[in-house]
Design a protein around this motif. Sequence first.
Motif, PDB file in Angstrom:
ATOM      1  N   GLY A   1      25.052  64.486  36.192  1.00  0.00           N
ATOM      2  CA  GLY A   1      24.111  65.108  37.117  1.00  0.00           C
ATOM      3  C   GLY A   1      23.263  64.036  37.768  1.00  0.00           C
ATOM      4  N   PHE A   2      21.949  64.168  37.635  1.00  0.00           N
ATOM      5  CA  PHE A   2      21.032  63.166  38.179  1.00  0.00           C
ATOM      6  C   PHE A   2      20.818  61.999  37.209  1.00  0.00           C
ATOM      7  CE2 PHE A   2      20.303  66.602  41.021  1.00  0.00           C
ATOM      8  CZ  PHE A   2      19.833  66.039  42.194  1.00  0.00           C
ATOM      9  N   GLY A   3      21.365  62.095  36.009  1.00  0.00           N
ATOM     10  CA  GLY A   3      21.264  60.977  35.083  1.00  0.00           C
ATOM     11  C   GLY A   3      20.911  61.396  33.671  1.00  0.00           C
ATOM     12  N   ILE A   4      20.845  60.399  32.786  1.00  0.00           N
ATOM     13  CA  ILE A   4      20.466  60.612  31.388  1.00  0.00           C
ATOM     14  C   ILE A   4      18.942  60.607  31.298  1.00  0.00           C
ATOM     15  CG2 ILE A   4      20.661  59.715  29.039  1.00  0.00           C
ATOM     16  CD1 ILE A   4      23.254  58.293  29.967  1.00  0.00           C
TER      17      ILE A   4
ATOM     18  N   ASP B   1      18.685  55.907  11.500  1.00  0.00           N
ATOM     19  CA  ASP B   1      19.931  56.572  11.878  1.00  0.00           C
ATOM     20  C   ASP B   1      19.796  57.402  13.152  1.00  0.00           C
ATOM     21  OD1 ASP B   1      22.041  55.824  10.270  1.00  0.00           O
ATOM     22  OD2 ASP B   1      21.485  57.166   8.635  1.00  0.00           O
ATOM     23  N   GLN B   2      18.614  57.430  13.749  1.00  0.00           N
ATOM     24  CA  GLN B   2      18.409  58.228  14.966  1.00  0.00           C
ATOM     25  C   GLN B   2      18.591  57.357  16.212  1.00  0.00           C
ATOM     26  OE1 GLN B   2      14.559  60.396  13.554  1.00  0.00           O
ATOM     27  NE2 GLN B   2      15.692  61.853  14.843  1.00  0.00           N
ATOM     28  N   TRP B   3      19.826  56.953  16.429  1.00  0.00           N
ATOM     29  CA  TRP B   3      20.153  56.160  17.621  1.00  0.00           C
ATOM     30  C   TRP B   3      19.801  56.893  18.902  1.00  0.00           C
ATOM     31  CZ3 TRP B   3      23.220  58.439  21.171  1.00  0.00           C
ATOM     32  CH2 TRP B   3      24.017  59.516  20.742  1.00  0.00           C
ATOM     33  N   ASP B   4      19.818  58.225  18.826  1.00  0.00           N
ATOM     34  CA  ASP B   4      19.561  59.039  20.008  1.00  0.00           C
ATOM     35  C   ASP B   4      18.140  58.868  20.540  1.00  0.00           C
ATOM     36  OD1 ASP B   4      19.398  60.343  17.353  1.00  0.00           O
ATOM     37  OD2 ASP B   4      18.425  61.972  18.450  1.00  0.00           O
ATOM     38  N   LEU B   5      17.162  58.695  19.638  1.00  0.00           N
ATOM     39  CA  LEU B   5      15.793  58.485  20.087  1.00  0.00           C
ATOM     40  C   LEU B   5      15.664  57.175  20.850  1.00  0.00           C
ATOM     41  CD1 LEU B   5      13.595  59.655  17.060  1.00  0.00           C
ATOM     42  CD2 LEU B   5      14.426  60.981  19.014  1.00  0.00           C
ATOM     43  N   ARG B   6      16.286  56.136  20.316  1.00  0.00           N
ATOM     44  CA  ARG B   6      16.217  54.829  20.973  1.00  0.00           C
ATOM     45  C   ARG B   6      16.980  54.828  22.294  1.00  0.00           C
ATOM     46  NH1 ARG B   6      16.555  54.031  15.522  1.00  0.00           N
ATOM     47  NH2 ARG B   6      18.812  53.725  15.437  1.00  0.00           N
ATOM     48  N   ALA B   7      18.054  55.625  22.376  1.00  0.00           N
ATOM     49  CA  ALA B   7      18.865  55.665  23.594  1.00  0.00           C
ATOM     50  C   ALA B   7      18.080  56.171  24.794  1.00  0.00           C
ATOM     51  CB  ALA B   7      20.097  56.542  23.372  1.00  0.00           C
ATOM     52  N   ILE B   8      17.084  57.020  24.558  1.00  0.00           N
ATOM     53  CA  ILE B   8      16.289  57.551  25.669  1.00  0.00           C
ATOM     54  C   ILE B   8      14.830  57.082  25.592  1.00  0.00           C
ATOM     55  CG2 ILE B   8      17.774  59.556  26.023  1.00  0.00           C
ATOM     56  CD1 ILE B   8      15.723  61.247  24.504  1.00  0.00           C
ATOM     57  N   GLY B   9      14.562  56.074  24.768  1.00  0.00           N
ATOM     58  CA  GLY B   9      13.226  55.512  24.691  1.00  0.00           C
ATOM     59  C   GLY B   9      12.197  56.404  24.043  1.00  0.00           C
TER      60      GLY B   9
ATOM     61  N   VAL C   1      26.322  57.051  22.100  1.00  0.00           N
ATOM     62  CA  VAL C   1      25.469  55.866  22.006  1.00  0.00           C
ATOM     63  C   VAL C   1      25.747  54.864  23.118  1.00  0.00           C
ATOM     64  CG1 VAL C   1      26.984  54.573  20.458  1.00  0.00           C
ATOM     65  CG2 VAL C   1      24.507  54.182  20.372  1.00  0.00           C
ATOM     66  N   GLN C   2      26.935  54.883  23.711  1.00  0.00           N
ATOM     67  CA  GLN C   2      27.264  53.963  24.803  1.00  0.00           C
ATOM     68  C   GLN C   2      26.889  54.518  26.171  1.00  0.00           C
ATOM     69  OE1 GLN C   2      31.452  53.188  24.311  1.00  0.00           O
ATOM     70  NE2 GLN C   2      31.200  52.430  22.213  1.00  0.00           N
ATOM     71  N   ASN C   3      26.169  55.638  26.191  1.00  0.00           N
ATOM     72  CA  ASN C   3      25.769  56.297  27.434  1.00  0.00           C
ATOM     73  C   ASN C   3      26.957  56.786  28.254  1.00  0.00           C
ATOM     74  OD1 ASN C   3      23.048  56.060  26.913  1.00  0.00           O
ATOM     75  ND2 ASN C   3      22.809  54.163  28.066  1.00  0.00           N
ATOM     76  N   LEU C   4      28.080  57.019  27.598  1.00  0.00           N
ATOM     77  CA  LEU C   4      29.237  57.639  28.215  1.00  0.00           C
ATOM     78  C   LEU C   4      29.241  59.127  27.908  1.00  0.00           C
ATOM     79  CD1 LEU C   4      32.248  55.233  27.531  1.00  0.00           C
ATOM     80  CD2 LEU C   4      31.435  55.982  29.782  1.00  0.00           C
TER      81      LEU C   4
ATOM     82  N   VAL D   1      27.124  71.092  39.092  1.00  0.00           N
ATOM     83  CA  VAL D   1      26.860  72.028  38.002  1.00  0.00           C
ATOM     84  C   VAL D   1      25.902  71.404  36.993  1.00  0.00           C
ATOM     85  CG1 VAL D   1      27.883  73.452  36.198  1.00  0.00           C
ATOM     86  CG2 VAL D   1      29.147  72.997  38.305  1.00  0.00           C
ATOM     87  N   VAL D   2      26.254  70.219  36.504  1.00  0.00           N
ATOM     88  CA  VAL D   2      25.398  69.513  35.546  1.00  0.00           C
ATOM     89  C   VAL D   2      24.172  68.966  36.268  1.00  0.00           C
ATOM     90  CG1 VAL D   2      25.244  67.467  34.074  1.00  0.00           C
ATOM     91  CG2 VAL D   2      27.262  68.945  33.963  1.00  0.00           C
ATOM     92  N   ASP D   3      22.989  69.192  35.692  1.00  0.00           N
ATOM     93  CA  ASP D   3      21.742  68.699  36.275  1.00  0.00           C
ATOM     94  C   ASP D   3      21.326  67.353  35.690  1.00  0.00           C
ATOM     95  OD1 ASP D   3      21.068  70.935  38.048  1.00  0.00           O
ATOM     96  OD2 ASP D   3      20.935  72.085  36.193  1.00  0.00           O
ATOM     97  N   VAL D   4      21.360  67.239  34.358  1.00  0.00           N
ATOM     98  CA  VAL D   4      21.032  65.989  33.681  1.00  0.00           C
ATOM     99  C   VAL D   4      21.913  65.874  32.441  1.00  0.00           C
ATOM    100  CG1 VAL D   4      18.623  65.832  34.470  1.00  0.00           C
ATOM    101  CG2 VAL D   4      19.161  67.081  32.357  1.00  0.00           C
ATOM    102  N   ALA D   5      21.897  64.683  31.835  1.00  0.00           N
ATOM    103  CA  ALA D   5      22.630  64.449  30.592  1.00  0.00           C
ATOM    104  C   ALA D   5      21.645  63.982  29.519  1.00  0.00           C
ATOM    105  CB  ALA D   5      23.715  63.402  30.799  1.00  0.00           C
ATOM    106  N   ALA D   6      22.065  64.081  28.254  1.00  0.00           N
ATOM    107  CA  ALA D   6      21.220  63.658  27.137  1.00  0.00           C
ATOM    108  C   ALA D   6      22.102  63.428  25.916  1.00  0.00           C
ATOM    109  CB  ALA D   6      20.153  64.714  26.843  1.00  0.00           C
ATOM    110  N   PRO D   7      21.606  62.677  24.931  1.00  0.00           N
ATOM    111  CA  PRO D   7      22.407  62.422  23.729  1.00  0.00           C
ATOM    112  C   PRO D   7      22.797  63.712  23.005  1.00  0.00           C
ATOM    113  CG  PRO D   7      20.566  60.895  23.833  1.00  0.00           C
ATOM    114  CD  PRO D   7      20.338  61.920  24.903  1.00  0.00           C
ATOM    115  N   GLY D   8      24.106  63.880  22.830  1.00  0.00           N
ATOM    116  CA  GLY D   8      24.619  65.009  22.056  1.00  0.00           C
ATOM    117  C   GLY D   8      25.513  64.542  20.928  1.00  0.00           C
ATOM    118  N   GLY D   9      25.856  63.250  20.972  1.00  0.00           N
ATOM    119  CA  GLY D   9      26.668  62.668  19.906  1.00  0.00           C
ATOM    120  C   GLY D   9      28.135  62.557  20.259  1.00  0.00           C
TER     121      GLY D   9
END
Length: 509
Positions: A498-501, A154-162, A379-382, A393-401
């Motif tokens: 920002g600079f990316g996920i 159920d941890q799609w977030d781990l797979r989303a960022i490798g 999960v769709q990286n949106l 303002v935003v530096d980077v992005a990451a899974p927040g759900g």
Amino acid sequence: MAHLRSRRRLALAVPVVLSLTASLGFLPAAASAAPRAVPAEQAADAPALAYVVNTKADHRTIASVERAIAAAGGKVVVTYDRIGVIVVHSANPDFGEEIRRARGVQSAGATRTAPLTRAGTTDEGAADFVTAAEAARTEAASARTPGSEPLEADQWDLRAIGADKAAKIDDGSRRVTVAVIDTGVDDTHPDLAPNFSASQSANCVGGKADTAEGAWRPYTADDYHGTHVAGEIAAARNGVGVAGVAPGVKVAGIKVSDPDNGLFYPENVVCAFVFAADHGVEITNNSYYVDPWLYNCMDDPDQKAIVDAVNRAQLYAQRKGTLHLASAGNSNHDLASDAIVDDSSPNDTTPVTRTIDPSECFDVPTQLPGIVTVSATGVQNLKSYYSTYGRGVVDVAAPGGDRRYQLPDTPSKDGRILSTMPNGEYAWLQGTSMASPHAAGVAALLKSKHPWASPAQLQALLKAQANNPGCPESYDQDGDGAQDATCEGGRRVNGFYGFGIVDALRAVK
């Protein structure tokens, strides 16, 4: 927990960043900012308000200001000599005005608008706990992938960022600690106990660090926010529950939430940054804003003093080698805009609607110089529908759900983030509160690989390894024909990401 990252992050204009940094340039880089002891009777009474008084960091000036504080009817709670910040309680309604006139005082103001009682985060919505039946279903699915934790399917977030693949290469160094400045961390949780650092944990409520055994733990099971965040960063790969992004690093808890109202007052956060710096913490996670003001405007003496005090503390920590990450907020606001309506401040008494200029009024600590601001993705990286954003303002992005528009193909089909909760439980939460710890986990992996990297170098590495999907052609999430947010910028840097996920696999490679 209304302020736990349901806040927004303001775009700190370059001239202000420079002026903030320059004004604090006298701060020493390596000396301890440990507070000086204050006689117990000096702070024994229950005063009306708490204040921060900011002055030069030299003993003669501080001693003079402390005498002026007493003359104005104030009682010193703690003095952080090395950053020139004094925490004061006073029942004198004119204390702020009087002490600002005192020789040597650079700024001073109340840290709240309500009288002291005994003694906000950025999750979006209530927690949903995992039931036994749900856990059994997920464990069966996880078992089909060798080496997975029981709930990892159920941890799609781990797979989303490798992060699942990164753990097989390098799960992080135990010489790296991420401190969760939050509502406390339940270190007895079986997924957190193996990696918890008690020697780098404390309760900073009131402005002075309490390191007694268990002082860092949440007051009740309802104060779960910090425990959830800690699991996202460093839940151990130990055959129990979930895994964190950096399951080999250490995690600490520095509690800053008020026991009565859950608010994160400035003096508590000042204490937390100084404590983290003086106890060798490499990274802090800040999924909150400093109460009671969502935005602190520099033309208000109280709010200016808050910005000054917290900035001194976080810069002190940076100079001692600590990188700070903070969540962007859950208001879907463009922080690069010309004006924002704030109808939530002050949140300890009666809020007053005001329109603020985000180049002059700042979300603290998110907008302070050198702090990494993190937006949330699904999960769709949106960009998540609630996530605040802003070019520059935003530096980077990451899974927040994102449980509304981005649903994963997992056993639960839940688009939120699954992590640890007090009393050995697990639950789903979403918010930029959840995005920031994912980025903090990747930063911890980078610090493990590059142990001599300074905070500035570490931030550069974090941005360099990120993957930027670029602005979407359309962001009409609800399908009503109108854009729900506007992404500005190019493929390299833009307002949504920002600079990316962040990418844990690239970080360890």
